[in-house]
Design a protein around this motif. Structure first.
Motif, PDB file in Angstrom:
ATOM      1  N   GLN A 132      66.916  38.357  48.534  1.00  0.00           N
ATOM      2  CA  GLN A 132      67.880  37.386  49.277  1.00  0.00           C
ATOM      3  C   GLN A 132      68.304  38.884  50.076  1.00  0.00           C
ATOM      4  N   GLY A 133      68.379  37.789  51.836  1.00  0.00           N
ATOM      5  CA  GLY A 133      69.448  38.846  52.622  1.00  0.00           C
ATOM      6  C   GLY A 133      70.586  37.865  52.335  1.00  0.00           C
ATOM      7  N   SER A 134      71.468  37.241  52.853  1.00  0.00           N
ATOM      8  CA  SER A 134      72.413  36.790  53.855  1.00  0.00           C
ATOM      9  C   SER A 134      73.522  36.742  55.180  1.00  0.00           C
ATOM     10  N   ILE A 135      73.757  35.605  55.596  1.00  0.00           N
ATOM     11  CA  ILE A 135      74.173  35.102  57.175  1.00  0.00           C
ATOM     12  C   ILE A 135      75.541  35.410  56.585  1.00  0.00           C
ATOM     13  N   ASN A 136      76.056  36.177  57.336  1.00  0.00           N
ATOM     14  CA  ASN A 136      77.390  36.631  57.390  1.00  0.00           C
ATOM     15  C   ASN A 136      78.621  35.836  59.091  1.00  0.00           C
TER      16      ASN A 136
ATOM     17  N   ASN B 115      70.520  53.315  53.937  1.00  0.00           N
ATOM     18  CA  ASN B 115      70.761  54.477  54.663  1.00  0.00           C
ATOM     19  C   ASN B 115      70.138  53.802  55.509  1.00  0.00           C
TER      20      ASN B 115
ATOM     21  N   LEU C 126      71.542  39.380  57.812  1.00  0.00           N
ATOM     22  CA  LEU C 126      71.154  41.370  57.007  1.00  0.00           C
ATOM     23  C   LEU C 126      69.902  40.753  56.257  1.00  0.00           C
TER      24      LEU C 126
ATOM     25  N   TYR D  66      70.862  46.147  52.333  1.00  0.00           N
ATOM     26  CA  TYR D  66      72.185  45.985  51.305  1.00  0.00           C
ATOM     27  C   TYR D  66      71.281  47.164  50.570  1.00  0.00           C
TER      28      TYR D  66
ATOM     29  N   ASN E   1      79.044  48.440  63.815  1.00  0.00           N
ATOM     30  CA  ASN E   1      79.346  47.340  62.907  1.00  0.00           C
ATOM     31  C   ASN E   1      77.995  47.853  61.432  1.00  0.00           C
ATOM     32  N   TYR E   2      77.177  48.258  62.814  1.00  0.00           N
ATOM     33  CA  TYR E   2      75.742  47.573  61.618  1.00  0.00           C
ATOM     34  C   TYR E   2      75.074  49.106  61.680  1.00  0.00           C
TER      35      TYR E   2
END
Lengths: 378, 378
Positions: free
Chosen positions: B134-138, B166, B157, B162, B260-261
């Motif tokens: 699972q990704g996430s909705i941030n 790197n 993401l 996660y 930021n990403y």
């Protein structure tokens, strides 16, 4: 006589209307571009809705239904009595139907998605979005071995989590109250905003916060005798209070968090807190798992007591902070100040906080998080 | 005669009720524990609400208001005609007041937060939550130099973001339609679920998706002559279509994302797509910034044409994919199939997709994302 009655009625009307200060402004919780509901400096809520064919429309807030009045265009308007500062759930009642106000944004509470309104507070600056380094509130799904379903949760990651890709962080498990769900702490609680502001001001160290659902945790295969599933005496006594959520937290949520995120995975970097029911769950789960959480917060969830802690050797050895708080009118019942003083005598680092002028409501819990977060992991 | 009329009326009533198949089930978009609204196998929506004192209650869906009927307990029930599969906005009308249905969850569309309902589809499996990585909705805030405000956005993401701390990822900037906002793609669009499933099935490579608000981008200090702000001929012509959002995207959103990403920050790893108005914004912004985005998707937003591309040398040199889609009944107007074929002759990698049986609605756009994502960054 007739004239006297008329005069008296006119005076009463004048007196009633004189009490309402006409400085209403759209609430911060309104939908974009919506003028109503509004709040004035007396913290009264004024709602408005077009319902030309309705015969009765009421504003239902704080457990009271206020009659609204129809104008010539079929638009109904009405005001509540003054409300406490902070966030409140409310709804409209149109000819007997209880519905969300189409002017407000929607929040989950009172066991429903519905209207919410924020009443400005003198101290609101601590939960307002500022141009500081920003973390994020992450919506996730994960598989639970206990419920055998995909569960839904939110994870706050501080700005440093992104900026320092090799750093590991402590974690707070933070629970909502009865009738609420996993969205409460980030939406009405403003957790992410409070934390970003605290961290930017160097008042709190950066940590991760996991916000899950403490109610829908029924196991797919319930154990026949849940009281046998471990924990000390106090923990066993309260197992049913922690309920099925204890299993999900210990067996699924913590392992998932420690697998998916860069976490310092030891009790000294693990906290649990909650509001109301979430505070009671924190109470019972931390007692039943005495070496798992070193940092503990109960907001409007009652208080720990010396009796249950006296012989809880593992708990006392592990504990780094016991924080108890409540709203001002709750203190007579919850006695968190006395409880904190009593527990301090056992050698525990105990803090209490009373939220001035607010009751069993979100402003108390925003302030509690603000106070608690400054003590965590230090 | 009287008997004949009665018989005819009875037959008509029988015929009308015979058309409704009584296999209604609660909608997947309902609030937890709520039975109504329901959907049957004919894709009819049945709503229900208690409104004992009301004289008229209607179900308002798909541009049609359906009368509901009151029973002896004051509970109103009524059905719509069959709806297309997928997601639809709707509301109830109670004695003239248009309000959200207290049974449904709430979504932003039609320029309001209000009720939504999902009609089951044969292909719904691609947007259902599965036990896959699972990704996430941030949810994020960031400062915009253009609007001089803190803006609100969502960032998907992928799970690998996660798991591989790197690794750097490509980015898709994905925009909603008119009357919608930055929540649309993740909530009713199910972006995160679609992507997690596609990536787990190795049908898509992992990438980041940024979902922002394409409407509330008014600059704090508007330039006197925005048409002079660069872009090629086609871009200048369409500058007003991209509108203020172009500036926010180019000057704020992309730099914020790349700061930021962990992003591969070059045009070959940067995509833009959108639905309806968001597709038109994609059209104008990618033409006006011909070397910025190599991968382009327009869902129900019209089509590129050969005329505007013939002399767009930088655009053609940069472009890796031009994807155009729409719902089946939209194709007669949008002609995306013909446009794609024409543009292919210019040597561009052009794809078209027509969503079977769905119109200008979310099922078309879920399917479009599902198709488009499989072509991206390959």
């Amino acid at each position: 006589m007739k004239k006297t009655l008329f005069f008296a009625a006119a005076m009463m009307a004048l007196s009633a209307s004189a009490q309402v200060v006409e400085d209403f402004k759209p609430a911060s919780t309104n939908q974009e571009g919506k003028q109503y509901p509004m709040v004035n400096s007396q913290r009264m809520v004024r709602a408005q809705i077009s319902a030309p064919e309705a015969t009765s429309v009421k504003l239902d807030i704080g457990g009271v239904k206020y009659d609204m009045k129809k104008d010539a265009n079929g638009v109904w308007t009405g005001e509540s009595a003054p409300q406490d500062v902070g966030f409140h759930y409310y709804q409209l009642n149109i000819d007997g139907a209880s519905v969300p106000d189409p002017g407000s944004k929607y929040y989950y509470g009172a066991s429903r998605w519905g209207s919410g309104i924020d009443i400005p507070a003198d101290d609101e600056e601590f939960y307002q979005v500022k141009n500081v380094p920003q973390g994020s509130i992450n919506e996730i799904y994960y598989y639970s071995t206990v419920t055998e379903t995909m569960r839904h949760a939110y994870v706050y990651l501080p700005a440093e989590y992104y900026a320092q890709p090799n750093k590991k962080f402590p974690v707070l498990y933070l629970q909502h109250g009865m009738g609420e769900n996993e969205t409460g702490w980030s939406a009405q609680g403003k957790t992410g905003i409070i934390m970003d502001n605290l961290i930017a001001a160097k008042k709190a160290v950066p940590f991760i916060i996991v916000m899950d659902n403490g109610l829908n945790a029924r196991p797919a295969h319930p154990a026949p005798q849940p009281a046998q599933q471990g924990g000390d005496q106090g923990g066993r006594r309260r197992f049913n209070m922690g309920g099925a959520f204890q299993d999900v937290l210990i067996k699924d949520i913590i392992p998932m968090t420690e697998k998916n995120y860069r976490v310092i995975a030891d009790p000294q970097h693990r906290a649990m807190a909650g509001l109301s029911m979430g505070g009671m769950q924190t109470h019972s789960i931390t007692l039943a798992n005495p070496t798992t959480f070193a940092w503990i917060g109960m907001f409007s969830g009652g208080a720990f007591n010396t009796q249950e802690l006296e012989n809880a050797a593992d708990f006392k050895k592990t504990n780094k902070l016991l924080f108890m708080s409540c709203g001002e009118p709750e203190e007579a019942r919850m006695n968190v100040t006395k409880a904190a003083n009593d527990i301090k005598a056992l050698g525990l680092n105990t803090h209490s906080y009373i939220s001035p002028g607010t009751a069993h409501e979100w402003q108390t819990w925003r302030r509690s998080l603000y106070q608690f977060a400054q003590l965590l992991f230090k």
